[in-house]
Design a protein around this motif. Structure first.
Motif, PDB file in Angstrom:
ATOM      1  N   THR A   1       0.692  -1.117   0.071  1.00 40.60           N
ATOM      2  CA  THR A   1      -0.005   0.106  -0.131  1.00 40.60           C
ATOM      3  C   THR A   1       0.781   1.468   0.071  1.00 40.60           C
ATOM      4  O   THR A   1       2.055   1.284   0.400  1.00 40.60           O
ATOM      5  N   TRP A   2       0.383   2.336  -0.392  1.00 37.92           N
ATOM      6  CA  TRP A   2       0.958   3.833  -0.321  1.00 37.92           C
ATOM      7  C   TRP A   2       1.187   4.119   1.089  1.00 37.92           C
ATOM      8  O   TRP A   2       0.379   3.761   1.745  1.00 37.92           O
ATOM      9  N   THR A   3       2.261   4.588   1.485  1.00 39.97           N
ATOM     10  CA  THR A   3       2.906   4.743   2.935  1.00 39.97           C
ATOM     11  C   THR A   3       3.318   6.306   2.798  1.00 39.97           C
ATOM     12  O   THR A   3       4.008   6.459   1.967  1.00 39.97           O
ATOM     13  N   LEU A   4       2.846   7.124   3.729  1.00 37.34           N
ATOM     14  CA  LEU A   4       3.429   8.479   3.841  1.00 37.34           C
ATOM     15  C   LEU A   4       5.012   8.166   4.334  1.00 37.34           C
ATOM     16  O   LEU A   4       5.100   7.413   5.466  1.00 37.34           O
ATOM     17  N   VAL A   5       5.990   8.831   3.843  1.00 36.33           N
ATOM     18  CA  VAL A   5       7.325   8.485   4.282  1.00 36.33           C
ATOM     19  C   VAL A   5       7.351   9.469   5.516  1.00 36.33           C
ATOM     20  O   VAL A   5       7.084  10.673   5.524  1.00 36.33           O
ATOM     21  N   ALA A   6       7.947   8.986   6.366  1.00 32.39           N
ATOM     22  CA  ALA A   6       8.145   9.640   7.754  1.00 32.39           C
ATOM     23  C   ALA A   6       9.625  10.353   7.957  1.00 32.39           C
ATOM     24  O   ALA A   6      10.600   9.649   8.355  1.00 32.39           O
ATOM     25  N   PHE A   7       9.756  11.591   7.343  1.00 33.95           N
ATOM     26  CA  PHE A   7      10.876  12.330   7.443  1.00 33.95           C
ATOM     27  C   PHE A   7      10.701  12.927   8.975  1.00 33.95           C
ATOM     28  O   PHE A   7       9.989  14.056   8.854  1.00 33.95           O
ATOM     29  N   ALA A   8      11.375  12.244   9.913  1.00 32.32           N
ATOM     30  CA  ALA A   8      11.065  12.884  11.229  1.00 32.32           C
ATOM     31  C   ALA A   8      12.133  14.056  11.725  1.00 32.32           C
ATOM     32  O   ALA A   8      12.114  14.425  12.847  1.00 32.32           O
ATOM     33  N   THR A   9      13.241  13.865  11.067  1.00 33.57           N
ATOM     34  CA  THR A   9      14.100  14.986  11.655  1.00 33.57           C
ATOM     35  C   THR A   9      14.774  15.984  10.127  1.00 33.57           C
ATOM     36  O   THR A   9      14.375  15.693   9.116  1.00 33.57           O
ATOM     37  N   GLU A  10      14.993  17.128  10.706  1.00 36.66           N
ATOM     38  CA  GLU A  10      15.469  18.303  10.058  1.00 36.66           C
ATOM     39  C   GLU A  10      16.702  18.592   9.921  1.00 36.66           C
ATOM     40  O   GLU A  10      17.360  18.634  11.129  1.00 36.66           O
ATOM     41  N   ASN A  11      17.298  18.851   8.778  1.00 41.37           N
ATOM     42  CA  ASN A  11      18.716  19.680   8.847  1.00 41.37           C
ATOM     43  C   ASN A  11      18.371  21.208   8.989  1.00 41.37           C
ATOM     44  O   ASN A  11      19.177  21.828   9.649  1.00 41.37           O
ATOM     45  N   TYR A  12      17.472  21.644   8.114  1.00 44.62           N
ATOM     46  CA  TYR A  12      17.291  23.195   8.053  1.00 44.62           C
ATOM     47  C   TYR A  12      16.016  23.393   7.896  1.00 44.62           C
ATOM     48  O   TYR A  12      15.145  22.730   7.344  1.00 44.62           O
ATOM     49  N   ASP A  13      15.245  24.654   8.900  1.00 49.04           N
ATOM     50  CA  ASP A  13      13.911  24.765   8.715  1.00 49.04           C
ATOM     51  C   ASP A  13      13.913  26.339   9.477  1.00 49.04           C
ATOM     52  O   ASP A  13      13.246  26.250  10.674  1.00 49.04           O
ATOM     53  N   SER A  14      14.232  27.185   8.877  1.00 50.92           N
ATOM     54  CA  SER A  14      14.414  28.399   9.428  1.00 50.92           C
ATOM     55  C   SER A  14      13.071  29.096   9.655  1.00 50.92           C
ATOM     56  O   SER A  14      12.873  29.887  10.427  1.00 50.92           O
ATOM     57  N   GLY A  15      12.005  28.742   9.033  1.00 48.26           N
ATOM     58  CA  GLY A  15      10.679  29.356   9.090  1.00 48.26           C
ATOM     59  C   GLY A  15       9.574  28.301   9.900  1.00 48.26           C
ATOM     60  O   GLY A  15       8.526  28.636   9.940  1.00 48.26           O
ATOM     61  N   SER A  16      10.275  27.178  10.473  1.00 48.36           N
ATOM     62  CA  SER A  16       9.306  26.202  10.915  1.00 48.36           C
ATOM     63  C   SER A  16       8.054  25.821  10.160  1.00 48.36           C
ATOM     64  O   SER A  16       7.083  25.756  10.395  1.00 48.36           O
ATOM     65  N   MET A  17       8.358  25.360   8.980  1.00 47.40           N
ATOM     66  CA  MET A  17       7.434  25.076   7.799  1.00 47.40           C
ATOM     67  C   MET A  17       7.230  23.622   7.778  1.00 47.40           C
ATOM     68  O   MET A  17       6.368  23.118   7.068  1.00 47.40           O
ATOM     69  N   TYR A  18       8.019  22.822   8.271  1.00 49.70           N
ATOM     70  CA  TYR A  18       7.875  21.418   8.093  1.00 49.70           C
ATOM     71  C   TYR A  18       7.565  20.798   9.428  1.00 49.70           C
ATOM     72  O   TYR A  18       8.105  21.067  10.663  1.00 49.70           O
ATOM     73  N   ASP A  19       6.364  20.098   9.584  1.00 56.05           N
ATOM     74  CA  ASP A  19       5.792  19.274  10.865  1.00 56.05           C
ATOM     75  C   ASP A  19       6.304  18.164  10.908  1.00 56.05           C
ATOM     76  O   ASP A  19       6.286  17.159  10.073  1.00 56.05           O
ATOM     77  N   THR A  20       7.231  17.899  11.736  1.00 61.26           N
ATOM     78  CA  THR A  20       7.978  16.718  11.726  1.00 61.26           C
ATOM     79  C   THR A  20       6.981  15.339  12.577  1.00 61.26           C
ATOM     80  O   THR A  20       7.405  14.064  12.800  1.00 61.26           O
ATOM     81  N   SER A  21       5.926  15.549  12.877  1.00 58.59           N
ATOM     82  CA  SER A  21       5.234  14.679  13.428  1.00 58.59           C
ATOM     83  C   SER A  21       3.982  14.172  12.528  1.00 58.59           C
ATOM     84  O   SER A  21       3.572  13.143  12.396  1.00 58.59           O
ATOM     85  N   ALA A  22       3.491  15.146  11.302  1.00 60.72           N
ATOM     86  CA  ALA A  22       2.715  15.010  10.452  1.00 60.72           C
ATOM     87  C   ALA A  22       3.506  14.547   8.925  1.00 60.72           C
ATOM     88  O   ALA A  22       2.829  14.346   8.026  1.00 60.72           O
ATOM     89  N   TYR A  23       4.851  14.919   9.013  1.00 60.71           N
ATOM     90  CA  TYR A  23       5.721  14.649   7.840  1.00 60.71           C
ATOM     91  C   TYR A  23       5.168  15.583   6.760  1.00 60.71           C
ATOM     92  O   TYR A  23       4.964  14.969   5.459  1.00 60.71           O
ATOM     93  N   ARG A  24       4.819  16.896   6.826  1.00 61.58           N
ATOM     94  CA  ARG A  24       4.087  17.647   5.942  1.00 61.58           C
ATOM     95  C   ARG A  24       4.694  18.925   5.926  1.00 61.58           C
ATOM     96  O   ARG A  24       5.363  19.550   6.989  1.00 61.58           O
ATOM     97  N   PHE A  25       5.393  19.690   4.767  1.00 64.62           N
ATOM     98  CA  PHE A  25       5.732  20.945   4.458  1.00 64.62           C
ATOM     99  C   PHE A  25       4.685  21.758   3.963  1.00 64.62           C
ATOM    100  O   PHE A  25       3.928  21.807   3.116  1.00 64.62           O
ATOM    101  N   THR A  26       4.470  22.902   5.062  1.00 66.25           N
ATOM    102  CA  THR A  26       3.434  23.881   4.794  1.00 66.25           C
ATOM    103  C   THR A  26       4.010  25.154   4.848  1.00 66.25           C
ATOM    104  O   THR A  26       4.160  25.722   5.927  1.00 66.25           O
ATOM    105  N   PRO A  27       4.495  25.763   3.689  1.00 59.28           N
ATOM    106  CA  PRO A  27       5.158  27.064   3.986  1.00 59.28           C
ATOM    107  C   PRO A  27       4.278  28.216   4.353  1.00 59.28           C
ATOM    108  O   PRO A  27       3.014  28.260   3.788  1.00 59.28           O
TER     109      PRO A  27
END
Length: 127
Positions: A1-27
């Motif tokens: 089945t399709w699976t949401l990829v769990a990228f749970a860590t960040e290297n850079y996110d100056s604007g806090s636009m990536y949600d590490t619990s929902a694995y979603r980028f919302t600028p």
């Protein structure tokens, strides 16, 4: 089945636009963004049998970048790489992207291989 990829860590996110619990980028700033990804699919062991894999960046739930590999029933393949990119305009409030993956193996279990250094990200382009 399709699976949401769990990228749970960040290297850079100056604007806090990536949600590490929902694995979603919302600028939070409207504009055009360069989106990229790199995934490595593997069978877990060389004796498992790889068949095919899909990758998709979804924008507000719909695929906008799509990768597919089919090993044409040559199941001896141990791993496969998917990479892609696109430029997409975001409204700065509700638009979002997520990374989705699908792997099919004939025997054993398929997985996203961290040794392939997976990556998923986006950055705003200067206009």
């Amino acid at each position: 089945t399709w699976t949401l990829v769990a990228f749970a860590t960040e290297n850079y996110d100056s604007g806090s636009m990536y949600d590490t619990s929902a694995y979603r980028f919302t600028p939070t700033v409207a504009g055009k963004y360069y989106i990229y990804y790199h995934l490595c699919y593997a069978t877990g062991t060389p004796f498992n049998r790889f068949q095919y894999a899909f990758s998709a960046v979804r924008f507000n739930g719909s695929a906008i970048v799509y990768s597919y590999s089919d090993k044409s029933d040559a199941y001896d393949v141990y791993a496969d790489i998917h990479s892609g990119s696109i430029i997409k305009e975001f409204n700065g409030s509700s638009d979002y992207i997520e990374m989705w993956a699908y792997i099919n193996v004939i025997s054993g279990a398929g997985l996203l291989d961290v040794q392939g250094q997976p990556a998923f990200g986006a950055f705003k382009l200067i206009e």
